[in-house]
Structure formats: structure tokens, C-alpha cells
Design a protein around this motif. Structure first.
Motif, PDB file in Angstrom:
ATOM      1  N   SER A  87       0.827  -1.211   0.000  1.00 53.27           N
ATOM      2  CA  SER A  87       0.000   0.000   0.000  1.00 53.27           C
ATOM      3  C   SER A  87       0.861   1.261   0.000  1.00 53.27           C
ATOM      4  N   ARG A  91      -4.835   4.087  -1.154  1.00 50.63           N
ATOM      5  CA  ARG A  91      -4.540   5.468  -0.779  1.00 50.63           C
ATOM      6  C   ARG A  91      -4.703   6.439  -1.946  1.00 50.63           C
ATOM      7  N   LYS A 142      -7.992   7.976  -1.346  1.00 51.07           N
ATOM      8  CA  LYS A 142      -7.983   8.946  -0.257  1.00 51.07           C
ATOM      9  C   LYS A 142      -7.491  10.310  -0.719  1.00 51.07           C
ATOM     10  N   GLU A 165     -11.285   0.263   4.883  1.00 46.83           N
ATOM     11  CA  GLU A 165     -11.141   1.487   4.094  1.00 46.83           C
ATOM     12  C   GLU A 165     -12.087   1.455   2.902  1.00 46.83           C
TER      13      GLU A 165
END
Length: 405
Positions: free
Chosen positions: A95, A124, A127, A178
Motif C-alpha cells: 500500500s 490510498r 484517499k 477502508e
């Protein structure tokens, strides 16, 4: 029908067969996409595909492929062989591949309708770019294999292994929770994976889809009339089969001489030399092949595949390959899960290795029956796991979820 512009950001460059990672799943979902879906591929090329191969894959898939470097942090970790640092990180190691500024520039340059992330360790990106619509291909539930390890004797052989599994379980549970936002649709290739995610992250938009098969032998010959049947165990000798193999080998060695003479065993993968020697010392004809030029051509030469997997999730590619190429497959429930086959109809599922000698004896006594089971398994996989069918359903679900015409 309006064109849909889709950007794929992938850790692995798509390939027709898995190369240094699970790279074939997305290859077939891209190859058989509807004509109105345009895909630009941005790859970290973690599977190290050469420039010549990249050009050919781009041509085969009719997609532009752009290579982007993984983060300096991750490159240093692997170059210096410091991968055990993952035990001290918050999320799974891969990640940390993202270079968020370069991804921002990529997305800004072509304003995609949808962004496809593969695998979920690249979460990510979402995000840092929350304004887009996303599809994430897992392809498996992140935490489920570590939960399953807690039920396997292999993990309890030393305290470091117990600690490592527990830490990775926690890291992957974080990852699993997530991306539960409305702009994220999550895709897995395992029904148990789907169930587990819905328990740990109930608000996650997740769907299960049968895994597409890869390239298949056009005219496999299924013939059990020969005096000695060829039995294959495919895959490296690693923790996925460690417990199953440990229980199985003494049982095979204890079979009666007459049954041993009717089978020839081949291990296809690394780390099997000691196991092969033990079987040979007990009058079982046995070979090891660490590598073959053409995997599909190779496995098509065998009559039976035995798969004693006790740890793993999702769909087992080597099991799908074997059944789809007409190889009678004997496996654990875990080996056969998520494949459209049924016990004694299109495969053989066993609960304990103690059953294996009885199964092998039954095959010798009922060759016509087991030949039909192999034939039925091949037909089932070729129908229900066809890449055309999987790709069609994949894009259909995406369009329905985002209400795209």
C-alpha cells in the motif's frame, strides 16, 4: 452508446498468465470489455514486464500503457530486502507504492469517467483523489487468509510466526475497512471473501464474480484407460499447502504396493525435492519439474491434479486451470471454493488426507465414471468461468451501480 473513459491504475501489468503476481485476472476483464469502454492502463509494473512485452500487451488489449514508478520507500525496502518491516507498518507493505502527486497529474490530464484500482492495496490513491468514481478489484478479502491461518497447525510451529500472522491480520483488517464510501465499488472473486467483508465492513459496496479462466488447451484428451495414471501436484511447496502435504505424504507412502504402481506423481514447482525423494524411497514413481515453458501444454498431459491447500482465499488459479483443461481434480474444500463444480459430479472434494488412498483406488475401479467427472468439470469451467461471460457481467454491474447508460 456513449464512450466510457476508464483509467486502470494497477500494481501488476496485465498478462495472459500470472507473472510474478496475480496479473492475469485483469488481463481478461480488459480483453473482453464492451467496445464502448476505453481503458488507459497506468502500471507500477511490479511484475517486471519488459518494454517489448509491454508494447505487445498494449497492442493485444488495444490500450495505452504508461509505466509509473513505485515510491522510493518501497523500492528501497525491496532492494535492501527489508520486507519484514511490514510487521511494523500500519497497512500492508504494497500500500506504500503510491506516488500521489504523479497520480494526481495523470487523472487531471484525461478526466476519466471511472478509475479502476488493482489490487486493493493501492487504496490510498482514493484517499488523495476522492472526487472520482472508483472500482476496486481486491481480488480477495484482505484479512480472511490470516483468520484462516489461525485454524491451521502451520502457524503454531513458532512464536514469531504467530506474532507475524496476528500483526498482518490487524494491518489487513484496517485495509478492509477502508473505502466504504459511496463512490467506491469493490470486486472480489470469492464468495467467502464477500461474506467476510460484509461482516467486517457492512457499509462497503462489494460484489462477488466468478473468476475468468485463462487460456485453455483447445482439444484436451481425457483418457483413463492407460495402465498408469499421471498425477500432478502444482504450485510451490509453501505455507499454502504445508499442513496438507505434511499429513498427506505418510499416507501416500503407506499405500499398498499394487496401488502405488498404478500412479506416477509429478510436482510442478519449487521446493519439492525432499518430498519427492521420500515418495521414491517408498516405491512411488515421482518427478519434480521446477519450471516449464508452456504451463497449459504441460498440465494437459496429466490425468489427475491433487491440491491439498489448507490456507488461502479467493479462486485458486491453478485449480481452475486444471479443471478447465480436463484434468480430474481432487482437492480440499478450500482448493475448490468459488469454482462452478460439485463433488462427484465435476470434481472430487475430500475432508481429510486419509481419504486419498480410497479415492485413488476408486478411480482405478471406476475409470469410466471418473473420466466423465473430469469431462463435466471441464465443461462447467468453460461455460461459467468464460472470460467473455465474466467481463460482460463485470462491466454490467459497474454500469448499474453508477447508473451509466
Amino acid at each position: 452508446m456513449n464512450k466510457i473513459n476508464l483509467n486502470l491504475i494497477t500494481l501488476f501489468t496485465p498478462t495472459p498468465e500470472n507473472v510474478k503476481g496475480p496479473s492475469a485476472l485483469i488481463y481478461y476483464l480488459i480483453k473482453y470489455r464492451p467496445y464502448h469502454i476505453n481503458i488507459n492502463i497506468y502500471t507500477y509494473n511490479w511484475n517486471d514486464i519488459s518494454k517489448t512485452q509491454l508494447h505487445q500487451i498494449s497492442k493485444n488489449l488495444q490500450c495505452n500503457i504508461t509505466q509509473i514508478p513505485p515510491s522510493l520507500f518501497l523500492r528501497l525496502i525491496y532492494k535492501l530486502k527489508l520486507t519484514k518491516i511490514r510487521l511494523f507498518l500500519k497497512y500492508p507493505l504494497l500500500s506504500y507504492a503510491c506516488i500521489t502527486n504523479s497520480i494526481k497529474r495523470i487523472l487531471k490530464s484525461n478526466s476519466p469517467d471511472l478509475i479502476w484500482i488493482y489490487p486493493d492495496s493501492l487504496f490510498r490513491i482514493i484517499k488523495h483523489n476522492p472526487e472520482y468514481k472508483y472500482i476496486i478489484t481486491g481480488p480477495d478479502c484482505p484479512s480472511l487468509p490470516y483468520f484462516r491461518m489461525l485454524n491451521d497447525p502451520y502457524i503454531y510451529q513458532n512464536s514469531i510466526r504467530i506474532y507475524g500472522n496476528t500483526k498482518l491480520l490487524i494491518n489487513n483488517l484496517r485495509l478492509e475497512k477502508e473505502n466504504c464510501e459511496k463512490n467506491c465499488l469493490y470486486h472480489v472473486v470469492g464468495m467467502e471473501d464477500w461474506k467476510h467483508i460484509k461482516q467486517t465492513a457492512p457499509s462497503k459496496n462489494v460484489f462477488f464474480l466468478l473468476h475468468p479462466h485463462y487460456e485453455l488447451h483447445q482439444n484436451p484428451i481425457i483418457d483413463f484407460k492407460k495402465a498408469k495414471l499421471q498425477l500432478l501436484i502444482a504450485g510451490n511447496n509453501d505455507f499454502y499447502m504445508a499442513s496438507g502435504i505434511k499429513e498427506l505424504i505418510p499416507i501416500l507412502c503407506a499405500m499398498n504396493k499394487n496401488l502405488k504402481e498404478k500412479y506416477e506423481f509429478t510436482f510442478l514447482g519449487k521446493g519439492w525435492e525432499n518430498i519427492c525423494k521420500e515418495l521414491s524411497d517408498n516405491q512411488i514413481t515421482c518427478h519434480v519439474k521446477t519450471w516449464v515453458e508452456n504451463y497449459i501444454k504441460e498440465i494437459s498431459q496429466y490425468d489427475i491434479q491433487l491440491t491439498p491447500i489448507t490456507i488461502r482465499t479467493g479462486t485458486k488459479g491453478k485449480v481452475l486451470d486444471a479443471i478447465g483443461n480436463g484434468v480430474l481434480t481432487i482437492g480440499t474444500k478450500m482448493a475448490l471454493e468459488n469454482i462452478a463444480v460439485r463433488h462427484m459430479d465435476s470434481c472430487i472434494c475430500y475432508n481429510t488426507p486419509l481419504e486419498i488412498p480410497t479415492i485413488l483406488q476408486s478411480i482405478q475401479e471406476n475409470k469410466a465414471l471418473y473420466q466423465k467427472i473430469a469431462q463435466k468439470g471441464m465443461e462447467q469451467v468453460r461455460i461459467y468461468h468464460s472470460p467473455q461471460r465474466a467481463a460482460n457481467r463485470f462491466y454490467q454491474i459497474i454500469k448499474q451501480f453508477y447508473n451509466i447508460n
